[in-house]
Design a protein around this motif. Sequence first.
Motif, PDB file in Angstrom:
ATOM      1  N   VAL A 234       0.866  -1.178   0.000  1.00  0.00           N
ATOM      2  CA  VAL A 234       0.000   0.000   0.000  1.00  0.00           C
ATOM      3  C   VAL A 234       0.903   1.227   0.000  1.00  0.00           C
ATOM      4  O   VAL A 234       1.928   1.256   0.681  1.00  0.00           O
ATOM      5  N   ASP A 235       0.513   2.233  -0.748  1.00  0.00           N
ATOM      6  CA  ASP A 235       1.295   3.469  -0.800  1.00  0.00           C
ATOM      7  C   ASP A 235       0.342   4.643  -0.952  1.00  0.00           C
ATOM      8  O   ASP A 235      -0.665   4.546  -1.653  1.00  0.00           O
ATOM      9  N   ASP A 236       0.665   5.751  -0.294  1.00  0.00           N
ATOM     10  CA  ASP A 236      -0.133   6.955  -0.467  1.00  0.00           C
ATOM     11  C   ASP A 236       0.348   7.699  -1.704  1.00  0.00           C
ATOM     12  O   ASP A 236       1.443   7.468  -2.195  1.00  0.00           O
ATOM     13  N   PHE A 237      -0.524   8.556  -2.241  1.00  0.00           N
ATOM     14  CA  PHE A 237      -0.101   9.405  -3.342  1.00  0.00           C
ATOM     15  C   PHE A 237      -0.893  10.701  -3.362  1.00  0.00           C
ATOM     16  O   PHE A 237      -2.025  10.763  -2.906  1.00  0.00           O
ATOM     17  N   SER A 238      -0.245  11.711  -3.881  1.00  0.00           N
ATOM     18  CA  SER A 238      -0.838  13.031  -4.000  1.00  0.00           C
ATOM     19  C   SER A 238      -1.399  13.207  -5.404  1.00  0.00           C
ATOM     20  O   SER A 238      -0.640  13.166  -6.379  1.00  0.00           O
ATOM     21  N   TYR A 239      -2.699  13.412  -5.501  1.00  0.00           N
ATOM     22  CA  TYR A 239      -3.277  13.670  -6.818  1.00  0.00           C
ATOM     23  C   TYR A 239      -2.720  14.977  -7.380  1.00  0.00           C
ATOM     24  O   TYR A 239      -2.558  15.127  -8.592  1.00  0.00           O
ATOM     25  N   ILE A 240      -2.373  15.916  -6.506  1.00  0.00           N
ATOM     26  CA  ILE A 240      -1.816  17.189  -6.949  1.00  0.00           C
ATOM     27  C   ILE A 240      -0.476  16.972  -7.640  1.00  0.00           C
ATOM     28  O   ILE A 240      -0.232  17.460  -8.746  1.00  0.00           O
ATOM     29  N   HIS A 241       0.381  16.211  -6.994  1.00  0.00           N
ATOM     30  CA  HIS A 241       1.690  15.897  -7.580  1.00  0.00           C
ATOM     31  C   HIS A 241       1.520  15.110  -8.881  1.00  0.00           C
ATOM     32  O   HIS A 241       2.223  15.367  -9.853  1.00  0.00           O
TER      33      HIS A 241
END
Length: 106
Positions: A95-102
């Motif tokens: 599992v990994d988080d991610f920034s939709y902005i980035h």
Amino acid sequence: MAKPVKLANGREWRTRTAALAHFRDILSRYSVGDEVPRGADHDDLGALLQHYDRMLAPGSATKTGAGILHFSKGRAGGEGYSTECFFVHRIDGTVDDFSYIHAVNS
């Protein structure tokens, strides 16, 4: 000059601002801990990660990894901050988080 955003699933926006608003709206539809169900939101998030992964340097670890199982909304944080974001759950159990902005701005 406006820069359009085009994703592999056929979704496109005339500006990054419009794409960011779309993904911010998706994030706001869910509560922390919710799984994003299969459908348009899931498809758009998957295509966004493909877009992000294509911009990475060769050999870099990708966000899609071994393949996407599903997405969820969660909280990511560091020293002195916490923010709501998407998490990608992969078929290999990672599992990994991610920034939709980035991702949009990449």
